[in-house]
Design an enzyme around this catalytic site. Structure first.
Site, PDB file in Angstrom:
ATOM      1  N   HIS A 130      10.407  -4.322   3.200  1.00 14.33           N
ATOM      2  CA  HIS A 130      10.389  -5.232   4.359  1.00 14.33           C
ATOM      3  C   HIS A 130      11.812  -5.577   4.796  1.00 14.33           C
ATOM      4  O   HIS A 130      12.106  -5.658   5.988  1.00 14.33           O
ATOM      5  CB  HIS A 130       9.680  -6.546   3.991  1.00 14.33           C
ATOM      6  CG  HIS A 130       8.234  -6.408   3.669  1.00 14.33           C
ATOM      7  ND1 HIS A 130       7.729  -6.702   2.426  1.00 14.33           N
ATOM      8  CD2 HIS A 130       7.179  -6.017   4.418  1.00 14.33           C
ATOM      9  CE1 HIS A 130       6.420  -6.524   2.430  1.00 14.33           C
ATOM     10  NE2 HIS A 130       6.052  -6.088   3.615  1.00 14.33           N
ATOM     11  N   GLY A 145       3.731 -11.119   4.359  1.00 14.69           N
ATOM     12  CA  GLY A 145       4.515 -11.862   3.376  1.00 14.69           C
ATOM     13  C   GLY A 145       4.685 -11.073   2.092  1.00 14.69           C
ATOM     14  O   GLY A 145       4.544  -9.845   2.091  1.00 14.69           O
ATOM     15  N   ASP A 175       2.824   3.085   4.967  1.00 14.05           N
ATOM     16  CA  ASP A 175       1.501   2.985   5.593  1.00 14.05           C
ATOM     17  C   ASP A 175       1.477   3.967   6.762  1.00 14.05           C
ATOM     18  O   ASP A 175       1.445   3.570   7.931  1.00 14.05           O
ATOM     19  CB  ASP A 175       1.251   1.553   6.059  1.00 14.05           C
ATOM     20  CG  ASP A 175       1.231   0.584   4.893  1.00 14.05           C
ATOM     21  OD1 ASP A 175       0.419   0.766   3.985  1.00 14.05           O
ATOM     22  OD2 ASP A 175       2.070  -0.340   4.879  1.00 14.05           O
TER      23      ASP A 175
HETATM   24  O1  PAF Z   1       1.431  -3.487   6.928  1.00 15.55           O
HETATM   25  C1  PAF Z   1       1.092  -4.693   6.894  1.00 15.55           C
HETATM   26  O2  PAF Z   1       1.668  -5.524   6.196  1.00 15.55           O
HETATM   27  C2  PAF Z   1      -0.081  -5.169   7.755  1.00 15.55           C
HETATM   28  O3  PAF Z   1      -1.062  -4.191   7.826  1.00 15.55           O
HETATM   29  C3  PAF Z   1       0.352  -5.632   9.168  1.00 15.55           C
HETATM   30  C4  PAF Z   1       0.954  -4.505   9.974  1.00 15.55           C
HETATM   31  C5  PAF Z   1       1.323  -6.782   9.054  1.00 15.55           C
HETATM   32  C6  PAF Z   1      -0.879  -6.139   9.938  1.00 15.55           C
HETATM   33  O4  PAF Z   1      -1.500  -7.204   9.299  1.00 15.55           O
END
Ligand code: PAF
Length: 271
Positions: free
Chosen positions: A28, A22, A141
Site C-alpha cells: 500500500h 486498511g 489483485d
Molecule cells: O484491494 C482492496 O483492498 C479492495 O478490494 C478495494 C479496491 C479497496 C475495494 O474495497
C-alpha cells in the site's frame, strides 16, 4: 469529501486516490508514494467493504490497525484519509449494483461469487465521492485491476488507473493484509506460492512451451507441502483472463491457495 474534491477539480488541481481496506503494508505504501508524485492532493480511503465478502469469509476478523495506518499515511504525505462508516456508504435503502462481464467469471470470481461485483460497486462509489484524476491499484489483485480497468473504459469514467507492481517480502511472499493470519509454520509453507511462480518463469526461460507441463510444475511445487491446498493455478491471457491452451507470451500465471483458514493469491506475468 465530495464537496472538497469538486472544489479541487474546479481549480484544476489533481487528486490521486489509493483505495484500501486498511491494515496497510509496504505494498500500500508504494501506491501512496507514487500517488504523491502524480498529483497535487493524495487521498487514502480506508473502508472494509462488506459487499465484497461472502457469508463464510473473514469480514468480521479483517485486521483493523487504524492508529498505525494513520501514522503511515502521514509519513507518505497523505493529505486526506477518507474513512466512511458502513451506514454512510450503504444506507438502508441502498439497492444499486453493477453487472459485470466475462472478466469477473474465472479465477477468484469462480470461488468468490459476488466478490467482484462488490469491489466494482464500492470502487465506482469511491471514484464518484473522491473525484480522482488518478487511482492506484496493486497488481497482486490482478483480476480486480483488470475488472476496474474495464469498468473505467466501459463506463467512460474520467480517471486514469495506475497499476503498481507486487511488493514482496525478502523471502518472496507477496505482501498482503491477510499474511498476518498465518502461523509460523503456515507462513513457511506459503513460500511455495512465490517459488512456484519463479520456477514457471525459469522453465519458460529454458524454452518450455507446453501449458500443461508448466501448470504441472506449479502444482507439484505447491503441493510439496501438505499444509497448502491449491484452489487454482492457471495460465491465462493477461487481457481477457481466458485460459490458455497453448502458450502465448506474455501470459498471466495466477495462483490461489488455502493455508489453514487463510486464502492467499499471487501471480506473475510470464515473459
Ligand atoms: O484491494 C482492496 O483492498 C479492495 O478490494 C478495494 C479496491 C479497496 C475495494 O474495497
Amino acid at each position: 469529501m465530495q464537496e472538497w474534491a469538486l472544489k479541487r477539480r474546479e481549480h484544476e488541481e489533481k487528486i490521486a486516490l489509493v483505495p484500501t481496506m486498511g491494515a496497510l503494508h509496504e505494498g500500500h505504501l508504494s501506491l501512496l508514494r507514487e500517488g504523491k508524485r502524480l498529483a497535487d492532493h493524495l487521498v487514502l480511503s480506508i473502508f472494509v467493504n462488506p459487499l465484497q465478502f461472502g457469508p463464510a469469509e473473514d469480514l468480521k476478523q479483517y485486521p483493523k490497525t487504524l492508529e498505525k495506518d494513520l501514522n503511515r499515511a502521514e509519513e507518505c504525505g497523505v493529505d486526506i484519509v477518507f474513512y466512511p462508516k458502513t451506514g454512510d456508504m450503504y444506507p438502508k435503502d441502498f439497492q444499486t449494483s453493477l453487472d459485470l462481464g466475462a472478466l469477473s467469471k474465472p479465477l477468484c470470481g469462480a470461488a468468490r461469487p459476488g466478490h467482484f461485483q462488490g469491489v466494482a460497486t464500492v470502487v465506482l462509489k469511491l471514484f464518484n465521492i473522491v473525484q480522482p484524476n488518478v487511482a492506484l491499484f496493486g497488481q497482486k489483485d490482478y483480476q480486480q485491476l483488470r475488472i476496474i480497468q474495464q469498468m473505467v473504459k466501459d463506463l467512460n469514467l474520467p480517471v486514469e488507473i495506475k497499476p503498481m507492481p507486487i511488493v514482496r517480502e525478502d523471502d518472496g511472499l507477496a505482501m498482503s493484509s491477510r499474511n498476518r493470519y498465518l502461523k509460523t509454520d503456515e507462513r513457511q509453507a506459503a513460500l511455495a506460492i512465490s517459488l512456484s511462480l519463479v520456477k514457471a518463469q525459469s522453465l519458460v526461460d529454458q524454452g518450455e512451451k507446453n501449458v500443461e507441463a508448466l501448470v504441472k510444475t506449479v502444482h507439484a511445487t505447491l503441493e510439496e507441502t501438505k499444509k497448502l491446498k491449491v484452489e487454482y493455478a492457471l495460465l491465462c491471457d493477461p487481457k481477457t483472463l481466458d485460459p490458455l491452451k497453448t502458450l502465448k507470451l506474455p501470459a498471466l500465471l495466477a495462483v490461489a491457495c488455502r493455508i489453514g483458514e487463510t486464502r492467499l493469491i499471487d501471480n506473475c506475468v510470464l515473459r
